[in-house]
Design a protein around this motif. Structure first.
Motif: not given
Length: 268
Positions: A103-130
């Motif tokens: 999961a961490a490897q995937l999140l790191a790749w999404l950060h590099k590829t799509y600029s997904v922020p490295l933070e938790s979110t509980d908001d379906p309109t937010g960004k990050g790891l939900g």
């Protein structure tokens, strides 16, 4: 194709919309409520009308079923905006060490590829790891998915992703700390400091932007620093904020923009 390096491709599946992603806001954690073999078969069955971008077995490599430019059918109204990962197991399980690493490897790749922020979110309109349940009825009503133990592992997934990307070596500034300092230091006695080290990082960045004179880079988020930060917020580089959104008290967006330009990271 937008395939993650290192993941094993197990597609195709008919259960997807080709080129259907509007944007990639982040990664949504799911639980399979079953095993890899059964989940893969179900997601390839046209009758299921269900799929996920990635399947994460308890041991072994991450497995990719749907291209990340295509829309997987994993969370109803969230499908056009989120990459999905189905973790082998049942609600109440924790991720294994292998699953957490995947999961961490995937999140790191999404950060590099799509600029997904490295933070938790509980908001379906937010960004990050939900997580699946955060979308409520609009996301299928699976409010218990993936379960509290996995939701609680998000901080560990993010920390590992930062290590993978080398971001853990950068100094960190807590948004909550500098907000508190900006709200309390101006009313305190001259020279009073709150969270001095973190405020200094912000002040040095403002100085480098030409917004704060060197004599006021002292670790106190006083009126001069508040004024300089307000000018940063109003600038195009700082977000172009106006009105009360440019009051000199740091917000997440403006602080992250400053951090990106001056080699520090922002935590909650």
């Amino acid at each position: 194709m937008a395939l993650m390096p290192g993941a094993t491709y197990i597609g195709p599946t008919p259960n997807k919309r080709v080129d259907g992603m509007v944007e990639v806001r982040g990664l949504v954690l799911h639980i399979q409520e079953g095993n890899e073999q059964g989940s893969e078969a179900w997601f390839k069955n046209p009758a299921s009308q269900a799929s996920a971008h990635f399947l994460n077995p308890k041991t072994g490599a991450l497995r990719q079923l749907v291209d990340t430019k295509d829309r997987a059918w994993a969370e109803a109204d969230g499908n056009a905006h989120w990459v999905s990962i189905e973790n082998e197991g049942y609600a109440g399980d924790k991720l294994t060490a292998s699953q957490l690493e995947n999961a961490a490897q995937l999140l790191a790749w999404l950060h590099k590829t799509y600029s997904v922020p490295l933070e938790s979110t509980d908001d379906p309109t937010g960004k990050g790891l939900g997580w699946h349940g955060m979308g409520g009825a609009a996301w299928g009503g699976h409010t218990g998915c993936p379960g509290d133990p996995i939701k609680a592992q998000r901080a560990a997934i993010i920390a590992r992703a930062e290590q993978i990307l080398g971001l853990d070596q950068k100094p960190k500034v807590s948004l909550a700390h500098v907000v508190y300092a900006a709200q309390h230091d101006p009313q305190a006695a001259q020279g009073h400091t709150t969270y001095k080290g973190e405020v200094l990082l912000v002040e040095k960045a403002l100085q480098a932007e030409g917004l704060l004179a060197a004599q006021y880079v002292d670790g106190s988020f006083g009126t001069r620093t508040v004024g300089a930060y307000a000018r940063w917020q109003r600038s195009a580089a700082g977000g172009g904020f106006t009105g009360t959104a440019a009051d000199g008290v740091p917000g997440k967006t403006s602080l992250k923009l400053l951090a990106a330009r001056h080699n520090f990271t922002v935590t909650d």
